[in-house]
Design a protein around this motif. Sequence first.
Motif, PDB file in Angstrom:
ATOM      1  N   TRP A 150       0.954  -1.158  -0.097  1.00  0.00           N
ATOM      2  CA  TRP A 150       0.005   0.022  -0.026  1.00  0.00           C
ATOM      3  C   TRP A 150       1.016   1.119  -0.003  1.00  0.00           C
ATOM      4  N   VAL A 151       0.674   2.272  -0.954  1.00  0.00           N
ATOM      5  CA  VAL A 151       1.207   3.547  -0.877  1.00  0.00           C
ATOM      6  C   VAL A 151       0.192   4.300  -0.283  1.00  0.00           C
ATOM      7  N   VAL A 152       0.381   4.985   0.780  1.00  0.00           N
ATOM      8  CA  VAL A 152      -0.827   5.716   1.394  1.00  0.00           C
ATOM      9  C   VAL A 152      -0.851   7.296   1.694  1.00  0.00           C
ATOM     10  N   ALA A 153      -1.777   7.970   1.320  1.00  0.00           N
ATOM     11  CA  ALA A 153      -2.016   9.517   1.564  1.00  0.00           C
ATOM     12  C   ALA A 153      -2.359   9.572   2.843  1.00  0.00           C
ATOM     13  N   THR A 154      -1.748  10.228   3.646  1.00  0.00           N
ATOM     14  CA  THR A 154      -2.156  10.484   5.172  1.00  0.00           C
ATOM     15  C   THR A 154      -2.847  11.722   5.322  1.00  0.00           C
ATOM     16  N   ARG A 155      -2.791  12.510   4.310  1.00  0.00           N
ATOM     17  CA  ARG A 155      -3.727  13.676   4.344  1.00  0.00           C
ATOM     18  C   ARG A 155      -4.270  13.900   2.945  1.00  0.00           C
ATOM     19  N   SER A 156      -5.366  14.799   2.827  1.00  0.00           N
ATOM     20  CA  SER A 156      -6.075  14.833   1.537  1.00  0.00           C
ATOM     21  C   SER A 156      -5.047  15.605   0.511  1.00  0.00           C
ATOM     22  N   GLU A 157      -3.949  16.463   0.897  1.00  0.00           N
ATOM     23  CA  GLU A 157      -3.254  17.088   0.157  1.00  0.00           C
ATOM     24  C   GLU A 157      -2.308  16.383  -0.581  1.00  0.00           C
ATOM     25  N   GLU A 158      -2.126  15.034  -0.028  1.00  0.00           N
ATOM     26  CA  GLU A 158      -1.488  13.944  -0.731  1.00  0.00           C
ATOM     27  C   GLU A 158      -2.136  13.102  -1.849  1.00  0.00           C
ATOM     28  N   THR A 159      -3.234  13.230  -1.981  1.00  0.00           N
ATOM     29  CA  THR A 159      -4.058  12.371  -2.703  1.00  0.00           C
ATOM     30  C   THR A 159      -3.634  12.454  -4.369  1.00  0.00           C
ATOM     31  N   PRO A 160      -3.667  14.126  -4.728  1.00  0.00           N
ATOM     32  CA  PRO A 160      -3.212  14.065  -6.042  1.00  0.00           C
ATOM     33  C   PRO A 160      -2.005  13.444  -6.367  1.00  0.00           C
ATOM     34  N   ALA A 161      -0.832  13.320  -5.370  1.00  0.00           N
ATOM     35  CA  ALA A 161       0.291  12.781  -5.463  1.00  0.00           C
ATOM     36  C   ALA A 161       0.091  11.140  -5.864  1.00  0.00           C
ATOM     37  N   LEU A 162      -0.928  10.612  -5.079  1.00  0.00           N
ATOM     38  CA  LEU A 162      -0.998   9.173  -5.357  1.00  0.00           C
ATOM     39  C   LEU A 162      -1.795   8.990  -6.897  1.00  0.00           C
ATOM     40  N   ARG A 163      -2.710   9.819  -7.251  1.00  0.00           N
ATOM     41  CA  ARG A 163      -3.332   9.746  -8.351  1.00  0.00           C
ATOM     42  C   ARG A 163      -2.327   9.985  -9.544  1.00  0.00           C
ATOM     43  N   ALA A 164      -1.213  10.833  -9.511  1.00  0.00           N
ATOM     44  CA  ALA A 164      -0.424  11.255 -10.260  1.00  0.00           C
ATOM     45  C   ALA A 164       0.775   9.796 -10.225  1.00  0.00           C
ATOM     46  N   ILE A 165       0.881   9.000  -9.113  1.00  0.00           N
ATOM     47  CA  ILE A 165       1.846   7.879  -9.301  1.00  0.00           C
ATOM     48  C   ILE A 165       0.733   6.796  -9.999  1.00  0.00           C
ATOM     49  N   GLU A 166      -0.303   6.735  -9.729  1.00  0.00           N
ATOM     50  CA  GLU A 166      -1.014   5.656 -10.545  1.00  0.00           C
ATOM     51  C   GLU A 166      -0.927   5.933 -11.978  1.00  0.00           C
ATOM     52  N   ALA A 167      -1.307   7.223 -12.419  1.00  0.00           N
ATOM     53  CA  ALA A 167      -1.213   7.714 -13.938  1.00  0.00           C
ATOM     54  C   ALA A 167       0.410   7.246 -14.466  1.00  0.00           C
ATOM     55  N   HIS A 168       1.151   7.557 -13.860  1.00  0.00           N
ATOM     56  CA  HIS A 168       2.646   7.515 -14.096  1.00  0.00           C
ATOM     57  C   HIS A 168       2.906   5.986 -14.430  1.00  0.00           C
ATOM     58  N   ALA A 169       2.555   5.177 -13.253  1.00  0.00           N
ATOM     59  CA  ALA A 169       2.603   3.561 -13.512  1.00  0.00           C
ATOM     60  C   ALA A 169       2.050   3.272 -14.882  1.00  0.00           C
ATOM     61  N   LYS A 170       0.675   3.632 -14.747  1.00  0.00           N
ATOM     62  CA  LYS A 170       0.103   3.058 -15.904  1.00  0.00           C
ATOM     63  C   LYS A 170       0.782   3.288 -17.564  1.00  0.00           C
ATOM     64  N   LYS A 171       1.089   4.539 -17.253  1.00  0.00           N
ATOM     65  CA  LYS A 171       2.122   4.962 -18.857  1.00  0.00           C
ATOM     66  C   LYS A 171       3.349   4.031 -18.708  1.00  0.00           C
ATOM     67  N   ALA A 172       3.897   3.652 -17.896  1.00  0.00           N
ATOM     68  CA  ALA A 172       5.121   2.661 -17.756  1.00  0.00           C
ATOM     69  C   ALA A 172       4.669   1.226 -18.034  1.00  0.00           C
ATOM     70  N   GLY A 173       3.448   0.796 -17.982  1.00  0.00           N
ATOM     71  CA  GLY A 173       2.926  -0.297 -18.453  1.00  0.00           C
ATOM     72  C   GLY A 173       2.669  -1.147 -17.030  1.00  0.00           C
ATOM     73  N   VAL A 174       2.479  -0.448 -15.957  1.00  0.00           N
ATOM     74  CA  VAL A 174       2.266  -1.189 -14.848  1.00  0.00           C
ATOM     75  C   VAL A 174       0.642  -1.020 -14.615  1.00  0.00           C
ATOM     76  N   THR A 175      -0.043  -1.836 -14.891  1.00  0.00           N
ATOM     77  CA  THR A 175      -1.647  -1.714 -14.922  1.00  0.00           C
ATOM     78  C   THR A 175      -2.546  -2.156 -13.696  1.00  0.00           C
ATOM     79  N   SER A 176      -1.476  -2.926 -12.866  1.00  0.00           N
ATOM     80  CA  SER A 176      -2.037  -3.664 -11.646  1.00  0.00           C
ATOM     81  C   SER A 176      -2.516  -2.876 -10.515  1.00  0.00           C
ATOM     82  N   LEU A 177      -2.261  -1.508 -10.561  1.00  0.00           N
ATOM     83  CA  LEU A 177      -2.494  -0.709  -9.421  1.00  0.00           C
ATOM     84  C   LEU A 177      -3.959  -0.370  -9.385  1.00  0.00           C
ATOM     85  N   SER A 178      -4.333  -0.059  -8.080  1.00  0.00           N
ATOM     86  CA  SER A 178      -5.958   0.189  -7.953  1.00  0.00           C
ATOM     87  C   SER A 178      -5.823   1.297  -6.853  1.00  0.00           C
TER      88      SER A 178
END
Length: 354
Positions: free
Chosen positions: A78-106
């Motif tokens: 689990w990569v966790v956001a502990t404050r709502s301000e960190e949530t966009p960073a999680l979304r950015a990691i998810e999008a970045h990973a998808k572009k790199a071909g890692v589609t298993s994140l949720s």
Amino acid sequence: MIGLSLAVKLASAGIEVVVLEQAARAGTGISARNSGVIHAGIYYPEGSLKSRLCAKGNALLYAFCREYAVPFRRIGKWVVATRSEETPALRAIEAHAKKAGVTSLSFHDGAAVRAAEPAVQAVAGLWSPTTGILDVAAYISALEARFSDLGGVLVSHTAVTAVGQAGAGDLWVEAGGMRLGATIVVNAAGLGAQAVARATEGLASRFIPELHLSKGSYFSYRGRSPFRHLIYPVPEPGGLGVHATIDLAGDLRFGPDVEAVSEPDYRVDQSKSEIFAEQILRYYPGLDRQRLSPDFAGVRPRLAPSNDLSDFAVSGPTAHGVDGLYNLFGCDSPGLTSSLALAEWLASAMILPK
Ligand SMILES: Cc1cc2nc3c(=O)[nH]c(=O)nc-3n(C[C@H](O)[C@H](O)[C@H](O)COP(=O)(O)OP(=O)(O)OC[C@H]3O[C@@H](n4cnc5c(N)ncnc54)[C@H](O)[C@@H]3O)c2cc1C
């Protein structure tokens, strides 16, 4: 470990390979002091070798572990956001990973994270099911056994002190008072790679990148682990943040942090426990500071002060002009995960087509 992975690959292509190791055993360098995590490949800059080789290496490493009975667990992280301000960073990691071909994140909300990990405080989390852990020492032993089965020779207690050109495309290597002839020399000396490159006759210094040592310390956490999976905060500049890693024995440790050092130094400073506690408390409010104790430290061979700017660097004859010579620099994390993919790519794209 990276040199051994490549040695196995080259030996399996029918090449006669000798591995020269300065220590008493292989795998006692950087490879003996890491988190032992099989990474999914979600953070690395687009197009970097780390990005390309980590995702591929993840699959190759699981397959190797299965084939050669190396203990591992696809434990997930689990990569966790502990404050709502960190949530966009999680979304950015998810999008970045998808572009790199890692589609298993949720992506999940805080309630889902708590359902999976009741001890974790989070407003949101990214679940990575392909992240795992392995027994690194067993992996190295399996590589050694495979190398030996293929007829490879590993000579320990033998430091390489110089490399040079013998003419007609051949090279020589001085090690342990001997001079050996070779058609291909791969410098995969980890923290010693720059020193070996500097001792290579005919290699211009502009092909030797500066080494930035980055120490990472760990604290162990006594008693039963409160987590079932690996827990990572949103990455911090220079590293992945003080995360929680469980080993195959079920023991929990926190780390590594990021500290620039001028010399390899493996002591863990007890006074860091307060800083560790502060960072851990953000995602684990139930932390009992008394259960934290200094564990071990590792040193990363980076090519830039910042993690984001430091990629693996491979330089071969087309770059530096020394026929048959390949230098590997900057093999920090995810070098363990990428080891088999790096070996495969190096052998098939650079060394064997010669
Ligand atoms: C704190 C930390 C945490 C990490 N966590 C992870 C992780 O969880 N997952 C992951 O994928 N990666 C991780 N890594 C990265 C991974 O550990 C490395 O990328 C990998 O171990 C590098 O292997 P290597 O073979 O290049 O180096 P090494 O294992 O150091 O091997 C190089 C070898 O060369 C030998 N040598 C040096 N000089 C000479 C010489 N002159 N002559 C002969 N031999 C010589 C050394 O003795 C050594 O055995 C981490 C690294 C660190 C530091």
